[in-house]
Design a protein around this motif. Structure first.
Motif, PDB file in Angstrom:
ATOM      1  N   LEU B  33       1.067 -10.361  15.902  1.00 39.99           N
ATOM      2  CA  LEU B  33       0.620  -9.284  16.730  1.00 39.99           C
ATOM      3  C   LEU B  33       0.651  -9.646  18.149  1.00 39.99           C
ATOM      4  O   LEU B  33       1.106  -8.910  18.981  1.00 39.99           O
ATOM      5  N   ASP B  34       0.085 -10.775  18.386  1.00 42.86           N
ATOM      6  CA  ASP B  34       0.028 -11.219  19.739  1.00 42.86           C
ATOM      7  C   ASP B  34       1.374 -11.135  20.348  1.00 42.86           C
ATOM      8  O   ASP B  34       1.574 -10.674  21.439  1.00 42.86           O
ATOM      9  N   ALA B  35       2.265 -11.665  19.599  1.00 45.63           N
ATOM     10  CA  ALA B  35       3.582 -11.767  20.131  1.00 45.63           C
ATOM     11  C   ALA B  35       4.118 -10.415  20.485  1.00 45.63           C
ATOM     12  O   ALA B  35       4.798 -10.263  21.472  1.00 45.63           O
ATOM     13  N   GLN B  36       3.829  -9.474  19.655  1.00 49.76           N
ATOM     14  CA  GLN B  36       4.459  -8.197  19.906  1.00 49.76           C
ATOM     15  C   GLN B  36       3.591  -7.222  20.668  1.00 49.76           C
ATOM     16  O   GLN B  36       3.952  -6.080  20.802  1.00 49.76           O
ATOM     17  N   THR B  37       2.474  -7.661  21.142  1.00 49.06           N
ATOM     18  CA  THR B  37       1.607  -6.721  21.826  1.00 49.06           C
ATOM     19  C   THR B  37       1.714  -6.862  23.324  1.00 49.06           C
ATOM     20  O   THR B  37       1.320  -7.866  23.877  1.00 49.06           O
ATOM     21  N   PRO B  38       2.234  -5.889  23.966  1.00 48.82           N
ATOM     22  CA  PRO B  38       2.346  -5.976  25.414  1.00 48.82           C
ATOM     23  C   PRO B  38       0.947  -6.074  26.003  1.00 48.82           C
ATOM     24  O   PRO B  38       0.085  -5.304  25.650  1.00 48.82           O
ATOM     25  N   SER B  39       0.764  -7.015  26.861  1.00 49.85           N
ATOM     26  CA  SER B  39      -0.592  -7.181  27.395  1.00 49.85           C
ATOM     27  C   SER B  39      -0.603  -7.139  28.912  1.00 49.85           C
ATOM     28  O   SER B  39      -1.543  -7.582  29.540  1.00 49.85           O
ATOM     29  N   ILE B  89      10.120   1.357  25.649  1.00 51.01           N
ATOM     30  CA  ILE B  89      10.555   2.736  25.885  1.00 51.01           C
ATOM     31  C   ILE B  89       9.435   3.512  26.565  1.00 51.01           C
ATOM     32  O   ILE B  89       8.289   3.507  26.101  1.00 51.01           O
ATOM     33  N   GLY B  90       9.780   4.169  27.653  1.00 52.00           N
ATOM     34  CA  GLY B  90       8.799   4.990  28.333  1.00 52.00           C
ATOM     35  C   GLY B  90       8.765   6.378  27.714  1.00 52.00           C
ATOM     36  O   GLY B  90       9.664   7.185  27.935  1.00 52.00           O
ATOM     37  N   ILE B  91       7.760   6.633  26.916  1.00 52.42           N
ATOM     38  CA  ILE B  91       7.632   7.953  26.293  1.00 52.42           C
ATOM     39  C   ILE B  91       7.101   8.933  27.343  1.00 52.42           C
ATOM     40  O   ILE B  91       7.665   9.993  27.579  1.00 52.42           O
ATOM     41  N   LEU B  92       5.995   8.520  27.926  1.00 55.48           N
ATOM     42  CA  LEU B  92       5.420   9.247  29.052  1.00 55.48           C
ATOM     43  C   LEU B  92       5.155   8.213  30.137  1.00 55.48           C
ATOM     44  O   LEU B  92       5.191   7.025  29.880  1.00 55.48           O
ATOM     45  N   ASP B  94       2.454   7.348  31.229  1.00 50.05           N
ATOM     46  CA  ASP B  94       1.263   6.580  30.876  1.00 50.05           C
ATOM     47  C   ASP B  94       1.252   6.142  29.413  1.00 50.05           C
ATOM     48  O   ASP B  94       0.232   5.719  28.892  1.00 50.05           O
ATOM     49  N   LEU B  95       2.379   6.267  28.744  1.00 52.32           N
ATOM     50  CA  LEU B  95       2.434   5.870  27.328  1.00 52.32           C
ATOM     51  C   LEU B  95       3.783   5.209  27.035  1.00 52.32           C
ATOM     52  O   LEU B  95       4.818   5.862  27.133  1.00 52.32           O
ATOM     53  N   ASN B  96       3.736   3.949  26.697  1.00 55.33           N
ATOM     54  CA  ASN B  96       4.971   3.199  26.405  1.00 55.33           C
ATOM     55  C   ASN B  96       4.975   2.737  24.960  1.00 55.33           C
ATOM     56  O   ASN B  96       3.917   2.484  24.373  1.00 55.33           O
ATOM     57  N   PHE B  97       6.164   2.631  24.416  1.00 53.24           N
ATOM     58  CA  PHE B  97       6.333   2.172  23.038  1.00 53.24           C
ATOM     59  C   PHE B  97       7.199   0.920  23.045  1.00 53.24           C
ATOM     60  O   PHE B  97       8.163   0.821  23.813  1.00 53.24           O
ATOM     61  N   TYR B  98       6.847  -0.026  22.207  1.00 54.71           N
ATOM     62  CA  TYR B  98       7.574  -1.296  22.156  1.00 54.71           C
ATOM     63  C   TYR B  98       7.979  -1.611  20.722  1.00 54.71           C
ATOM     64  O   TYR B  98       7.221  -1.346  19.781  1.00 54.71           O
ATOM     65  N   PHE B 127       5.555  -3.298  16.432  1.00 55.35           N
ATOM     66  CA  PHE B 127       5.519  -2.046  17.185  1.00 55.35           C
ATOM     67  C   PHE B 127       4.239  -2.027  18.001  1.00 55.35           C
ATOM     68  O   PHE B 127       3.214  -2.540  17.558  1.00 55.35           O
ATOM     69  N   ALA B 128       4.312  -1.448  19.155  1.00 64.81           N
ATOM     70  CA  ALA B 128       3.088  -1.343  19.958  1.00 64.81           C
ATOM     71  C   ALA B 128       3.153  -0.091  20.815  1.00 64.81           C
ATOM     72  O   ALA B 128       4.232   0.351  21.231  1.00 64.81           O
TER      73      ALA B 128
END
Lengths: 513, 331
Positions: B33-39, B89-92, B94-98, B127-128
């Motif tokens: 998780l850590d790895a894939q969680t944009p922080s 990916i910039g969905i909005l 203020d909302l990004n998907f990874y 996914f994040a």
């Protein structure tokens, strides 16, 4: 909108996690059951170490209409009326076939102590020392030879103890508290087996004594388990205090007999000094032109228990009489073919081969292959609803056969001193850990074949499955890259042959008549 | 121009986070998780995509057995190399998907006393979703607050019960992270985050193991964990170079210790403190392209390797809509 997506995502994640909760049992999930049969004549069976079922004496019990017995009954009822939830849990845990629970305790201690000593800072190794059990390293190192021996002595003591118990039960025929007093409700399935002496107390005391000798640092834990078990015997409504006391007398007697044998069986000399180990290795080199080397860094100066072969066997007089034929020469086509086979397995590892290698690995930190077969036996025993006497008979013969097979296997290992695959194949890598002893024959193969033959004898309808598992356990070592295929196949034959001696003995003990 | 650079950061950062956090933990202990969680505190504008590709070289020759730091010639020095493709990916706005999927390879150095085969394969697909709740001027600087939810799960049937060569923890993981950042007008910034990692079970290929007692099952409970991170960063050269110093702490909420001279297993209680340095540069000459380099090392731990890793990555960011428009124009 943004918030909704976000909340949905979190909700989905939490549901997913919650749905993944797993049951992780710490012992076989069974409770008491009705025995498939009672074996009223079990007191006449031939014990392993004792003279007969009658040879251990206990005092004649008070009659159920005596004041002394009535006082004991009142004690039971008083205790049962004040029972706590912990005590109820203990009754459910111990069941009316507690030999399985004590076997599980042995497996747990084996797994706890199956830790190989690491090297010291200067590259030397310190071995566990029974005179200084705290160590470090702690005593014992419960490797497979140690484990199979501990299990054999415990199971034999239990079996001999229950033959004695059955003898006295049907000699005195004193009914159980729940049968004498209708106000006492038995915690388990009722049966007509007389309660004096308590078979549960025999099991508790004998098991605790053997395991305390084998795992001295666990004395306190084992005493706690015995105390809880003995208390639950009374609280279950199955025994009065004099039943339990008589059972512990038998338990003490059979464990003393077993431990006396153990102290003189040669195990204390099995882990040899380096000079003896070197001479064994040189003898093999002179005889065959090869010798196994330990390839660890730093090198271990002595392999595991080079003289385990000299430990007294249960059912065979001369270990050399069951020694297998010599392994293939180093320049033989058979070995060259095996080198190619192992390379092929390593280079084309499949999910199924990897699963088999891991499933049967039973390596350091686990209950070892003998432990694995005890677990299989325990599950069968519960499934078939064996009574305590049949249970200990099964475990005793199985563990005697396993120990004999191990002694025979170690005879082959150090007589032939055959190199492991990593020693003969340049650059070879394995998915299983290469153990600290020679290759031929495979311990897993021999242990498993012996165990499966005894289980096939006890449970004929399971014979095919048991033998198939033993063969899978054998080949698992080849898949793991740490054994030649002939280590496994010859080892399987060896284990089957050795087990037959114990099975022949079992067939003559009176239980099959 | 400036905007583009910053956009790519997210991706970079993401990448780096993976490497930083993830590798270590993943290695032995399960922290996909850590790895894939944009922080980080950056957001990509809507309809922008950033792709990342990084290579990470990790190594250790000592590990903590409980709290005892030891070497072990059975495994000698263990190398762990990771290739990480990722997309942000910039969905909005203020909302990004990874999404990310590391490929990991482990092996021992020669000579070693164990002769164990290493392991390799695709690890966990992650996914994040990151949501920016606050982004406003406070005092002379800018305050940003974000929350990230992540999920990862094994992509292949790699064996987690094969330490220290296992390529991952082999368990699904769900994480929630809160992030706060304050950036001064001088382009110094401080960021802190806290996350909880819920780890599921991993399935071994044996149905008995010891974890302070017997367990008659193939399922191993991978402990949950808390992780904290503090980062000090600075933009340089007209916002084309970003430097960061990081400190990370991870603490499992349960678990057992590695036993003496015995292999680790997924049930272990893991803890570590790690420090790191990273640099990211965005080219002025090639629009959307950036590079990142970093180094991290574990300075203290429990039941983890004394792991250090170094990585390099490339990022490329583009605006999906704009590209399509340009193509149309050319025709």
């Amino acid at each position: 909108m943004n918030n909704k997506i976000y909340i949905l995502f979190i909700a989905f994640g939490l549901i997913l996690l919650a749905s993944c909760e797993k049951d992780t049992p710490q012992y076989i999930p069974y409770e008491g059951y009705a025995y498939s049969e009672l074996d009223e004549d079990g007191g006449n069976w031939v014990p392993v170490l004792e003279e007969s079922g009658a040879s251990i004496e206990i005092p004649a019990p008070e009659a159920t209409d005596s004041q002394a017995y009535q006082n004991e009954l009142n004690e039971v009822k008083e205790a049962m009326s004040n029972i706590t939830s912990d005590q109820k849990r203990a009754i459910r845990y111990w069941t009316n076939n507690p030999a399985v629970r004590w076997n599980e305790i042995a497996l747990e201690l084996i797994a706890k102590y199956n830790i190989i000593p690491g090297p010291n800072a200067d590259g030397t190794y310190t071995l566990p020392n029974p005179a200084n059990p705290e160590g470090p390293p702690a005593f014992p190192f419960a490797h497979p030879p140690y484990a199979c021996r501990a299990l054999a002595y415990m199971s034999v003591a239990q079996f001999d103890g229950l033959i004695s118990a059955w003898h006295h039960k049907y000699q005195y025929n004193r009914a159980a508290p729940f049968a004498v007093d209708e106000n006492i409700e038995y915690a388990y399935e009722e049966n007509d087996i007389p309660s004096y002496p308590s078979d549960g107390a025999v099991i508790a005391r004998a098991s605790k004594n053997i395991l305390t000798a084998m795992f001295p640092l666990e004395a306190e834990y084992l005493q706690q388990m015995e105390d809880e078990h003995l208390e639950s015997l009374m609280l279950s409504g199955g025994n009065v205090a004099s039943d339990i006391n008589a059972g512990t007398v038998i338990g003490d007697a059979v464990s003393e007999t077993a431990l006396t044998r153990a102290s003189n069986d040669g195990m204390k000399n099995a882990q040899t000094p380096k000079a003896v180990s070197d001479s064994i290795k040189q003898a093999a080199y002179d005889r065959f032109g090869w010798a196994w080397d330990n390839l660890e860094i730093p090198e271990r100066p002595v392999g595991l228990t080079p003289l385990f072969s000299q430990v007294t066997m249960w059912s065979i007089d001369d270990v050399e009489s069951v020694r297998p034929i010599a392994p293939p020469g180093l320049n033989s086509q058979e070995l060259l073919d095996d080198v190619e086979l192992l390379k092929d397995y390593a280079q084309n590892m499949t999910d199924e081969k990897r699963r088999i290698a891991n499933f049967w690995q039973d390596g350091l930190g686990t209950y070892t292959p003998p432990g694995h077969w005890n677990r299989i036996a325990n599950e069968l025993i519960v499934e078939k609803k064996l009574n305590p006497l049949q249970t200990t008979r099964t475990l005793a013969y199985m563990n005697m056969a396993i120990m004999d097979s191990g002694i025979s296997c170690w005879d082959a290992k150090y007589y032939y001193h055959y190199p492991r695959p990593i020693q003969l194949i340049e650059g070879f890598e394995t998915i299983a850990g290469t153990p600290n002893f020679p290759s031929y024959t495979s311990g897993h193969s021999v242990f498993s074949a012996a165990a499966s033959e005894v289980l096939a004898y006890i449970f004929p309808e399971e014979a095919e499955q048991m033998r198939a598992w033993a063969e899978e356990a054998a080949i698992s070592r080849v898949y793991g890259g740490i054994h030649w295929s002939f280590d496994a196949t010859v080892g399987t034959d060896q284990g089957r042959e050795v087990a037959q001696y114990t099975i022949d003995r079992a067939k003559a003990d009176g239980a099959d008549q | 121009m400036k905007l583009n650079k910053r956009l790519c950061f997210y991706a970079f950062k993401k990448d780096r986070v993976l490497a930083l956090y993830g590798f270590l933990a993943l290695l032995f202990l399960a922290t996909p998780l850590d790895a894939q969680t944009p922080s980080d505190a950056l957001m990509m504008p809507s309809k922008n995509i950033c792709v990342l590709f990084s290579y990470d070289m990790g190594t250790f020759d000592r590990y903590w057995e409980g709290s005892y730091l030891r070497s072990n010639e059975t495994i000698a020095t263990v190398d762990r190399n990771t290739v990480l493709p990722m997309a942000a990916i910039g969905i909005l706005d203020d909302l990004n998907f990874y999404v990310s999927l590391p490929y990991v390879k482990t092996e021992s150095s020669e000579p070693n006393g164990g002769k164990f085969a290493g392991a390799r394969g695709f690890q966990d697909i992650g996914f994040a979703l990151k949501y920016r709740a606050i982004h406003s001027d406070v005092g002379t600087g800018k305050l940003t607050a974000l929350a990230t939810a992540g999920f990862s799960t094994p992509f292949t049937n790699y064996l987690s019960d094969y330490r220290p060569y296992s390529i991952g923890a082999g368990a699904p993981e769900f994480s929630l992270r809160a992030i706060g950042q304050y950036e001064l007008s001088s382009q110094f910034y401080f960021r802190a985050s806290v996350a909880h990692l819920w780890r599921g079970y991993t399935e071994a290929e044996r149905d008995y193991y010891y974890n302070n007692g017997s367990y008659y099952t193939a399922w191993m409970d991978v402990p949950n964990a808390w992780t904290y991170e503090a980062i000090l960063g600075k933009w340089l050269f007209d916002t084309s170079l970003k430097l960061e110093l990081s400190y990370t702490d991870l603490t499992s909420t349960s678990g057992d210790d590695i036993r003496a001279y015995n292999a680790a297993q997924p049930t272990n209680k893991i803890e570590f403190d790690r420090i790191g340095f990273s640099a990211q540069y965005f080219f002025k000459s090639i629009k959307g392209l950036g590079v990142v380099a970093y180094h991290n090392r574990v300075v203290n731990g429990r039941n983890v390797p004394k792991f250090s890793n170094t990585g390099f990555g490339l990022t490329y960011q583009f605006n999906v809509i704009k590209k399509q428009t340009e193509t149309t124009d050319e025709q």
